[in-house]
Design an enzyme around this catalytic site. Structure first.
Site, PDB file in Angstrom:
ATOM      1  N   HIS A  25      12.317   0.000 -29.089  1.00 27.90           N
ATOM      2  CA  HIS A  25      11.233   0.973 -28.915  1.00 27.90           C
ATOM      3  C   HIS A  25       9.979   0.513 -29.667  1.00 27.90           C
ATOM      4  O   HIS A  25       8.867   0.591 -29.143  1.00 27.90           O
ATOM      5  CB  HIS A  25      11.647   2.345 -29.471  1.00 27.90           C
ATOM      6  CG  HIS A  25      12.746   3.028 -28.731  1.00 27.90           C
ATOM      7  ND1 HIS A  25      13.836   3.577 -29.368  1.00 27.90           N
ATOM      8  CD2 HIS A  25      12.943   3.260 -27.405  1.00 27.90           C
ATOM      9  CE1 HIS A  25      14.640   4.123 -28.472  1.00 27.90           C
ATOM     10  NE2 HIS A  25      14.126   3.940 -27.275  1.00 27.90           N
ATOM     11  N   LYS A  49      22.516  17.399 -26.032  1.00 29.40           N
ATOM     12  CA  LYS A  49      23.013  18.625 -26.678  1.00 29.40           C
ATOM     13  C   LYS A  49      23.357  18.388 -28.143  1.00 29.40           C
ATOM     14  O   LYS A  49      23.135  19.229 -28.988  1.00 29.40           O
ATOM     15  CB  LYS A  49      24.241  19.140 -25.929  1.00 29.40           C
ATOM     16  CG  LYS A  49      23.894  19.806 -24.612  1.00 29.40           C
ATOM     17  CD  LYS A  49      25.056  20.684 -24.111  1.00 29.40           C
ATOM     18  CE  LYS A  49      24.734  21.276 -22.756  1.00 29.40           C
ATOM     19  NZ  LYS A  49      25.037  20.341 -21.652  1.00 29.40           N
ATOM     20  N   ARG A  98      14.846  -3.360 -19.913  1.00 28.74           N
ATOM     21  CA  ARG A  98      15.685  -4.386 -20.537  1.00 28.74           C
ATOM     22  C   ARG A  98      16.576  -5.103 -19.528  1.00 28.74           C
ATOM     23  O   ARG A  98      16.760  -6.309 -19.570  1.00 28.74           O
ATOM     24  CB  ARG A  98      16.589  -3.753 -21.606  1.00 28.74           C
ATOM     25  CG  ARG A  98      15.888  -3.191 -22.799  1.00 28.74           C
ATOM     26  CD  ARG A  98      16.779  -2.230 -23.535  1.00 28.74           C
ATOM     27  NE  ARG A  98      17.212  -1.154 -22.650  1.00 28.74           N
ATOM     28  CZ  ARG A  98      17.904  -0.090 -23.012  1.00 28.74           C
ATOM     29  NH1 ARG A  98      18.296   0.036 -24.263  1.00 28.74           N
ATOM     30  NH2 ARG A  98      18.236   0.845 -22.141  1.00 28.74           N
ATOM     31  N   SER A 136      19.682   3.055 -28.175  1.00 28.13           N
ATOM     32  CA  SER A 136      19.958   4.117 -29.155  1.00 28.13           C
ATOM     33  C   SER A 136      21.436   4.479 -29.130  1.00 28.13           C
ATOM     34  O   SER A 136      22.058   4.678 -30.176  1.00 28.13           O
ATOM     35  CB  SER A 136      19.122   5.357 -28.833  1.00 28.13           C
ATOM     36  OG  SER A 136      17.758   5.079 -28.962  1.00 28.13           O
TER      37      SER A 136
END
Ligand code: PNS
Length: 171
Positions: A25, A49, A98, A136
């Site tokens: 990022h 969530k 990517r 991530s």
């Protein structure tokens, strides 16, 4: 949609979940900041969530990483990306690309956003080669299983991950 952002210059939005911000990022945001006058890193509210970091924590960590860059700001947004871009008078959305798997998903999202707002352009950027395998999701998995995330996330993010881990009560 106006030709330039409200405070002047060409504004690009780099949207995402950023849970957490990775070096991939960072690379994309810095490339964007070289290409556009202003960049807003936009953290989506309620993407997942059970996130590792709250939206406020993510905004704070992104601010910590890019604080020294005058043309990079961070904020959160809820709802449709095209509505947020319209509110910000942004012309461009930047997304990192990517892998081929990214391409399929990003193409679909781009065309849907274009259907909703034809004036909004999406620009794809390829991160540095060292970041093409970083995500991530994998970073969190490695961290949770005791692996090293050094080199995958900025040091400030790694510190925050460790601090979070230290506050988790193990039952
Ligand atoms: O980092 P991510 O999770 O890949 O980012 C995805 C994101 C936040 C860019 C995307 O989910 C998004 O734009 N969500 C906002 C809601 C929206 O506009 N949905 C329609 C997309 S076609």
């Amino acid at each position: 949609m106006t030709p330039s952002g409200a405070s002047g210059g060409r504004l690009a939005i780099v949207p995402g979940s950023f849970d957490p911000l990775t070096n991939g990022h960072v690379d994309i945001v810095l490339r964007s900041a070289r290409l556009f006058d202003r960049v807003t890193v936009a953290v989506l509210v309620n993407a997942e969530k059970t996130p590792m970091f709250s939206v406020d924590e993510r905004v704070a960590m992104i601010h910590e990483v890019f604080g020294a860059h005058a043309n990079i700001e961070v904020e959160s947004f809820a709802g449709l990306l095209v509505d947020y871009a319209r509110r910000r008078a942004a012309q461009v959305v930047v997304r990192g690309m990517r892998t081929v798997a990214d391409f399929e998903q990003e193409l679909q999202m781009t065309l849907m956003n274009r259907h909703l707002e034809p004036a909004l352009e999406t620009v794809f950027m390829v991160p540095n080669a060292q970041s093409t395998f970083v995500s991530s999701r994998l970073t969190k998995e490695i961290f949770r299983l005791g692996g090293s995330v050094q080199g995958l996330v900025p040091p400030a993010v790694e510190r925050r991950m460790r601090a979070k881990q230290a506050t988790v009560v193990h039952t």
